[in-house]
Design an enzyme around this catalytic site. Structure first.
Site, PDB file in Angstrom:
ATOM      1  N   ASN A   9      -7.307   7.354   2.454  1.00 47.28           N
ATOM      2  CA  ASN A   9      -6.871   5.967   2.655  1.00 47.28           C
ATOM      3  C   ASN A   9      -7.382   5.511   4.020  1.00 47.28           C
ATOM      4  O   ASN A   9      -6.844   5.921   5.041  1.00 47.28           O
ATOM      5  CB  ASN A   9      -5.332   5.918   2.597  1.00 47.28           C
ATOM      6  CG  ASN A   9      -4.786   4.540   2.941  1.00 47.28           C
ATOM      7  OD1 ASN A   9      -5.536   3.559   3.014  1.00 47.28           O
ATOM      8  ND2 ASN A   9      -3.481   4.469   3.154  1.00 47.28           N
ATOM      9  N   LYS A  11      -7.243   2.613   5.269  1.00 49.80           N
ATOM     10  CA  LYS A  11      -6.415   1.528   5.851  1.00 49.80           C
ATOM     11  C   LYS A  11      -7.315   0.423   6.391  1.00 49.80           C
ATOM     12  O   LYS A  11      -8.361   0.153   5.821  1.00 49.80           O
ATOM     13  CB  LYS A  11      -5.462   2.085   6.913  1.00 49.80           C
ATOM     14  CG  LYS A  11      -4.710   3.325   6.431  1.00 49.80           C
ATOM     15  CD  LYS A  11      -3.614   3.720   7.342  1.00 49.80           C
ATOM     16  CE  LYS A  11      -2.968   5.005   6.844  1.00 49.80           C
ATOM     17  NZ  LYS A  11      -1.761   5.344   7.547  1.00 49.80           N
ATOM     18  N   HIS A  93       2.389   1.552  -0.495  1.00 50.27           N
ATOM     19  CA  HIS A  93       2.295   2.341   0.735  1.00 50.27           C
ATOM     20  C   HIS A  93       3.371   1.848   1.707  1.00 50.27           C
ATOM     21  O   HIS A  93       3.673   0.654   1.762  1.00 50.27           O
ATOM     22  CB  HIS A  93       0.900   2.188   1.353  1.00 50.27           C
ATOM     23  CG  HIS A  93       0.659   3.147   2.466  1.00 50.27           C
ATOM     24  ND1 HIS A  93       1.168   2.955   3.731  1.00 50.27           N
ATOM     25  CD2 HIS A  93      -0.007   4.330   2.509  1.00 50.27           C
ATOM     26  CE1 HIS A  93       0.815   3.975   4.492  1.00 50.27           C
ATOM     27  NE2 HIS A  93       0.101   4.819   3.778  1.00 50.27           N
ATOM     28  N   GLU A  95       3.336   1.244   4.718  1.00 49.76           N
ATOM     29  CA  GLU A  95       2.904   0.169   5.629  1.00 49.76           C
ATOM     30  C   GLU A  95       2.940  -1.180   4.915  1.00 49.76           C
ATOM     31  O   GLU A  95       3.223  -2.208   5.536  1.00 49.76           O
ATOM     32  CB  GLU A  95       1.503   0.493   6.177  1.00 49.76           C
ATOM     33  CG  GLU A  95       1.572   1.620   7.206  1.00 49.76           C
ATOM     34  CD  GLU A  95       0.329   2.481   7.317  1.00 49.76           C
ATOM     35  OE1 GLU A  95      -0.739   2.078   6.816  1.00 49.76           O
ATOM     36  OE2 GLU A  95       0.436   3.583   7.897  1.00 49.76           O
ATOM     37  N   GLU A 163       5.159  10.451   0.390  1.00 52.80           N
ATOM     38  CA  GLU A 163       4.766  10.270   1.785  1.00 52.80           C
ATOM     39  C   GLU A 163       6.001  10.002   2.641  1.00 52.80           C
ATOM     40  O   GLU A 163       6.472   8.861   2.724  1.00 52.80           O
ATOM     41  CB  GLU A 163       3.818   9.071   1.910  1.00 52.80           C
ATOM     42  CG  GLU A 163       2.533   9.237   1.151  1.00 52.80           C
ATOM     43  CD  GLU A 163       1.395   8.475   1.836  1.00 52.80           C
ATOM     44  OE1 GLU A 163       0.412   9.114   2.199  1.00 52.80           O
ATOM     45  OE2 GLU A 163       1.535   7.258   2.041  1.00 52.80           O
ATOM     46  N   GLY A 169       0.830   9.574  10.251  1.00 51.07           N
ATOM     47  CA  GLY A 169       0.159   9.305  11.517  1.00 51.07           C
ATOM     48  C   GLY A 169       0.873   9.852  12.737  1.00 51.07           C
ATOM     49  O   GLY A 169       0.553   9.478  13.861  1.00 51.07           O
ATOM     50  N   SER A 209       0.130  13.208   7.732  1.00 54.10           N
ATOM     51  CA  SER A 209      -0.425  14.146   8.719  1.00 54.10           C
ATOM     52  C   SER A 209      -1.040  15.390   8.082  1.00 54.10           C
ATOM     53  O   SER A 209      -0.923  16.502   8.615  1.00 54.10           O
ATOM     54  CB  SER A 209       0.632  14.529   9.763  1.00 54.10           C
ATOM     55  OG  SER A 209       1.019  13.384  10.498  1.00 54.10           O
TER      56      SER A 209
HETATM   57  C1  PEP Z   1      -1.100   7.571   4.899  1.00 53.88           C
HETATM   58  O1  PEP Z   1      -0.964   6.581   5.596  1.00 53.88           O
HETATM   59  O2  PEP Z   1      -1.123   7.477   3.657  1.00 53.88           O
HETATM   60  C2  PEP Z   1      -1.247   8.856   5.562  1.00 53.88           C
HETATM   61  C3  PEP Z   1      -0.974   9.931   4.888  1.00 53.88           C
HETATM   62  O3  PEP Z   1      -1.655   8.811   6.867  1.00 53.88           O
HETATM   63  P1  PEP Z   1      -1.941  10.084   7.821  1.00 53.88           P
HETATM   64  O4  PEP Z   1      -2.710  11.090   7.007  1.00 53.88           O
HETATM   65  O5  PEP Z   1      -2.755   9.517   8.941  1.00 53.88           O
HETATM   66  O6  PEP Z   1      -0.620  10.605   8.238  1.00 53.88           O
END
Ligand code: PEP
Length: 250
Positions: A9, A11, A93, A95, A163, A169, A209
């Site tokens: 992703n 973003k 998601h 966000e 998630e 992040g 992460s």
């Molecule tokens: C995400 O935003 O879907 C995600 C998993 O981000 P990150 O891998 O940066 O934690």
């Protein structure tokens, strides 16, 4: 047998220059390889589709509108994503939920729109830090699944991404036992609602992460069928490292 999926992703990251990173990734893919998906910003979909011509890497959008067309300034329909070369779309998601107020019912409507356009939907669920402290994580995830996933699920049209919002992040991840508990719970809910055949064929991704250094151990947890990867999908080296870990035994 569910094939592992590494879904990147991007973003709101990436311009035309970033396509070089995709070339580097293609050169680094292992053989055999797990399924690989990149969800770039919508502005790159069409160019990336051209770049990936003949490659086995799939393309996805990061959200879509629930309507097919109309007066929705700035939005993109599922049919437009498909037209630009996407086969998948990430929906719900955290966000999008936080910054755009998307509710479970919005996500349900978007998922139906994605299916109407022939896209597979990656529906994201997961608890915030505050919810984790105050409420049982399984109650949050179960509620999100019940309200945001429509009825017409098949093994191909739905992927669930767990998630934990506090892991996105941040460099923090749940323990492997915690990941396993939530993924087993999601599997049980899928089987209960959609029957064992469909329920067992839907893939469940872990996101939050994931890095080359932890991907193998996370991928070995029960009912983890791959990863939804944010930051580490932006560089070919890191994403390829995760893909290699997910491809073991592919
Ligand atoms: C995400 O935003 O879907 C995600 C998993 O981000 P990150 O891998 O940066 O934690």
């Amino acid at each position: 047998m569910r094939r592992k999926l590494a879904a990147g992703n991007w973003k709101m990251n990436g311009t035309g220059e970033s396509l070089a990173e995709v070339d580097r990734l293609l050169r680094a893919l292992p053989d055999p390889c797990c399924e690989v998906l990149i969800c770039p910003p919508a502005t790159l979909l069409h160019r990336m589709a051209a770049r990936l011509e003949g490659a086995t890497v799939a393309l996805g959008g990061q959200t879509c509108h629930a309507a097919t067309c109309g007066a929705h300034t700035g939005d993109i329909s599922a049919a437009m994503l498909a037209d630009a070369g996407a086969s998948h779309v990430i929906l719900g998601h955290s966000e999008r939920r936080a910054e755009h107020g998307e509710s479970d019912l919005d996500i349900r409507a978007m998922t139906e729109a994605a299916w109407d356009a022939g896209l597979a939907a990656i529906v994201c669920v997961g608890e915030t830090d505050a919810e984790r402290e105050a409420v049982n994580t399984l109650d949050i995830v179960g509620g999100q699944m019940a309200s945001s996933i429509p009825d017409a699920v098949t093994g191909e049209n739905l992927i669930v991404a767990y998630e934990p919002v506090w892991a996105i992040g941040t460099g923090r991840t749940p323990s492997l036992d915690e990941i396993g508990e939530v993924h087993d719970f999601i599997r049980a809910r899928l089987e209960r609602r959609f029957g064992p055949g469909v329920g067992r064929s839907v893939r469940i991704l872990y996101g939050g992460s994931m890095k080359p250094g932890n991907a193998a151990e996370i991928a070995a947890v029960s009912n983890v069928d791959g990863g939804l990867i944010g930051g580490a999908s932006l560089t070919a080296d890191d994403f390829a490292g995760i893909i290699r870990a997910l491809s073991a035994g592919a």
